[in-house]
Design an enzyme around this catalytic site. Structure first.
Site, PDB file in Angstrom:
ATOM      1  N   HIS A  86      -8.144  -5.129  -0.270  1.00 32.19           N
ATOM      2  CA  HIS A  86      -6.828  -4.515  -0.075  1.00 32.19           C
ATOM      3  C   HIS A  86      -6.126  -5.057   1.165  1.00 32.19           C
ATOM      4  O   HIS A  86      -4.914  -5.221   1.192  1.00 32.19           O
ATOM      5  CB  HIS A  86      -7.030  -2.998   0.025  1.00 32.19           C
ATOM      6  CG  HIS A  86      -5.758  -2.225   0.085  1.00 32.19           C
ATOM      7  ND1 HIS A  86      -4.814  -2.279  -0.916  1.00 32.19           N
ATOM      8  CD2 HIS A  86      -5.265  -1.375   1.026  1.00 32.19           C
ATOM      9  CE1 HIS A  86      -3.795  -1.488  -0.593  1.00 32.19           C
ATOM     10  NE2 HIS A  86      -4.045  -0.927   0.573  1.00 32.19           N
ATOM     11  N   ASP A  87      -6.910  -5.320   2.190  1.00 40.54           N
ATOM     12  CA  ASP A  87      -6.399  -5.816   3.460  1.00 40.54           C
ATOM     13  C   ASP A  87      -5.629  -7.133   3.342  1.00 40.54           C
ATOM     14  O   ASP A  87      -4.895  -7.489   4.271  1.00 40.54           O
ATOM     15  CB  ASP A  87      -7.575  -6.042   4.421  1.00 40.54           C
ATOM     16  CG  ASP A  87      -7.401  -5.266   5.710  1.00 40.54           C
ATOM     17  OD1 ASP A  87      -6.501  -4.417   5.764  1.00 40.54           O
ATOM     18  OD2 ASP A  87      -8.163  -5.523   6.662  1.00 40.54           O
TER      19      ASP A  87
ATOM     20  N   ASP B 106      -8.887  -6.618  -4.567  1.00 36.54           N
ATOM     21  CA  ASP B 106      -8.479  -5.288  -4.098  1.00 36.54           C
ATOM     22  C   ASP B 106      -8.997  -4.236  -5.075  1.00 36.54           C
ATOM     23  O   ASP B 106      -8.524  -4.134  -6.199  1.00 36.54           O
ATOM     24  CB  ASP B 106      -6.941  -5.247  -4.023  1.00 36.54           C
ATOM     25  CG  ASP B 106      -6.408  -3.940  -3.466  1.00 36.54           C
ATOM     26  OD1 ASP B 106      -7.189  -2.982  -3.292  1.00 36.54           O
ATOM     27  OD2 ASP B 106      -5.193  -3.878  -3.199  1.00 36.54           O
TER      28      ASP B 106
ATOM     29  N   SER C 268       0.830  -1.197   0.000  1.00 36.13           N
ATOM     30  CA  SER C 268       0.000   0.000   0.000  1.00 36.13           C
ATOM     31  C   SER C 268       0.876   1.263   0.000  1.00 36.13           C
ATOM     32  O   SER C 268       1.666   1.440  -0.915  1.00 36.13           O
ATOM     33  CB  SER C 268      -0.941  -0.039   1.206  1.00 36.13           C
ATOM     34  OG  SER C 268      -1.995   0.855   1.031  1.00 36.13           O
TER      35      SER C 268
END
Lengths: 219, 379
Positions: free
Chosen positions: B350-351, B317, B151
């Site tokens: 995304h996590d 994501d 990220s």
């Protein structure tokens, strides 16, 4: 045959295939293996010829194997990915026993000689006598060492013969600079190096289980 | 040899000069807080620099001092893990502009003796990376074996390999992008608006106030919104569905399970994060743009990269979608770089890069092991 025995045999076949492909690869070349699997061929070339090894591979498992061998590999569909590669950006592009699994073999062939200064393509010969016999006598699609799966589950959807391949190269203005035909035992049936007329006879054709071509575009 | 340790802090030697940031601002003093794992080899050739994400910190593999929770990458960094601390000396520092020890808006401005607040200069991803490089140099490390981050950490990794091509052997860019999309910026802006419209914001000068008189509600709302973007619709469905607590109530009590989850996320977050830092760091991400020279320049910018790079993305994501990673992979490939790319099938959005996702962890481990083999590493 035991699993181990089979693996050893595969290893022998691999090595012969690798050896022949390796003849067309120069010391320290940038080599792109399209559909590189677990990266065995690139590893072999990296150790033997000090090439810089790159690959495109569909399975994540294959990608992981390649990475742990220190290769650079892009995870994805080869036919889609290669479209984005820059012209002449590799010394050699290899397509090993994969052409027949392509959705659009002709487009792939075009991209191989576009991206590579040279391309090496190997494929099972659908004109081999076992294939012919299977179709003619048994009336069944062939199942052989290089085409081990039944028709309904094979990833191979575009088989061709040695002559088909040569004809397509002619049509696409692709020059054949080298050719090796191997029989079932990986023994040499025919070898051509340095271009010119083909000289592949009917008998050569029937005896060849596998073909390896070195080609490049004339552009 | 330096051993592993937690909660280290170092004042960087800036000489007599001030630190001029990319945005033009200046800092006369920069302090960096960091943690390390593993042992530095005598040749100092086994260093892995881990870059943390927006709301991450230096506690990648150690228990967090404020929350008591395990490190955010404890599944990644450790003995025998993907970033193997039996081999590597792993350093993770709190970013410039952060709020856990490294100089940021809550630090005291040496000129006034008061916290900077909004007088803190604008920080960029590049500034964060320059500070990390200076930290490495202060330890006598000229070249790192690898830089790894997800990220906002991925943005730092990209900046590292462009800014210091000779100093990075291997780079792992996880769930990243070469720049924010308008959608990314829009989400960040709503978060910032939530903070700044909190009546306790006081133009960023709230450090003399009691804890509950600081803009905690605004920050919590920002976190709640952002947290949704870190997950996927499928993950929320799977985790919470439409389940209610107490059989459902009327009014606006948080009775859907997803509601109470978000409120919990928000209220927990404010215990460990500073609202001003959140403003500065989200802004740094928004202005980051590797290809600021215009379309098609990404190839040019990346063509000088000498590191071997692995770019990893996750199928679900939507904040940093796989197509953004593909752009980076293709640009690096077009520039003739040694680039690898992997797309991990995952439902967690995304996590995913923070979760115990085996295929992901394995791919990173494979890449670093292959690289270590290439270099003839023996530790």
């Amino acid at each position: 045959m035991s699993e181990e025995g089979k693996r050893d045999l595969e290893g022998v076949y691999d090595r012969r295939d690798f050896e022949e492909i390796g003849r067309f690869v120069g010391e320290g070349d940038r080599v792109l293996d399209v559909g590189c699997g677990d990266g065995r061929l690139l590893s072999y070339l990296q150790e033997g010829k000090g090439v810089k090894g790159f690959g495109i591979e569909l399975s994540l498992e294959g990608v992981g194997e390649c990475l742990s061998r220190g290769l650079s590999v892009i995870h994805g569909d080869a036919e889609e990915e290669i479209e984005h590669y820059v012209e002449g950006s590799y010394d050699v592009v290899v397509l090993s026993l994969t052409l027949q699994a392509m959705r659009k073999p002709r487009d792939m062939l075009y991209n191989l000689v576009r991206v590579g200064k040279k391309a090496v393509v190997s494929f099972p010969n659908f004109g081999h006598w076992r294939v012919v016999r299977s179709l003619l006598w048994d009336g069944h699609m062939p199942v052989t060492r290089v085409m081990p799966r039944a028709w309904y589950e094979t990833p191979n959807i575009h088989f061709c013969t040695v002559r088909d391949f040569m004809a397509l190269c002619g049509e696409m203005d692709i020059e054949i600079t080298g050719m090796v035909l191997l029989d079932e035992g990986m023994g040499e049936v025919f070898r051509l190096s340095g271009g010119g007329g083909s000289g592949v006879s009917f008998w050569h054709h029937l005896r060849s289980a596998q073909a390896i071509f070195a080609i490049h575009g004339r552009g | 040899m330096e051993g592993g340790g937690i909660g280290l802090k170092k004042k960087l030697d800036l000489g007599d000069v001030e630190w001029t940031l990319e945005g033009g601002g200046r800092l006369s003093e920069v302090e960096v807080a960091y943690t390390t794992k593993g042992v530095l080899s005598p040749l100092k050739d086994n260093v892995v620099c881990v870059c943390h994400a927006l709301t991450g910190d230096q506690y990648m593999a150690d228990c967090h001092p404020l929350t008591g929770k395990p490190g955010w990458w404890e599944k990644m960094v450790g003995p025998g893990l993907a970033i193997d601390t039996d081999k590597f000396f792993v350093v993770c520092s709190n970013v410039l502009g952060g709020c856990l020890g490294t100089t940021g808006p809550m630090s005291k401005d040496p000129k006034t003796g008061l916290p900077y607040g909004l007088s803190f200069p604008e920080v960029s991803i590049g500034d964060m990376v320059r500070v990390q490089k200076a930290l490495m140099e202060s330890m006598g490390i000229d070249r790192v074996f690898a830089v790894v981050g997800g990220s906002m950490g991925a943005m730092q990794v990209l900046d590292w390999i462009v800014r210091y091509p000779e100093s990075v052997g291997y780079a792992v860019v996880v769930a990243g992008a070469s720049r924010h999309t308008p959608q990314n910026i829009a989400f960040h802006e709503s978060g910032r608006a939530a903070i700044m419209s909190d009546p306790h914001f006081y133009q960023g000068s709230y450090y003399d106030k009691d804890e509950d008189m600081r803009p905690r509600r605004g920050l919590a709302v920002a976190r709640m919104m952002a947290h949704i973007t870190y997950l996927s619709e499928g993950a929320l469905q799977r985790k919470f569905g439409r389940r209610r607590r107490d059989g459902g109530s009327r009014g606006f009590q948080s009775d859907f399970e997803v509601e109470s989850y978000l409120r919990y996320q928000g209220s927990n977050f404010v215990k460990r994060f500073d609202a001003n830092s959140y403003l500065y760091l989200t802004r740094a991400m928004d202005i980051f743009d590797l290809s600021s020279e215009g379309e098609g320049s990404l190839v040019k910018v990346l063509s000088g990269v000498k590191s071997r790079v692995l770019v990893v993305s996750f199928s679900s994501d939507w904040l940093f979608p796989p197509r953004e990673s593909k752009l980076i992979v293709r640009a690096l490939a077009a520039g003739g770089c040694f680039v690898s790319g992997a797309l991990i099938e995952s439902e967690s959005g995304h996590d995913s890069f923070l979760l115990d996702d085996r295929p992901f962890l394995k791919i990173v481990g494979d890449f670093l092991r292959g690289g270590w083999r290439n270099e003839g590493g023996t530790v």
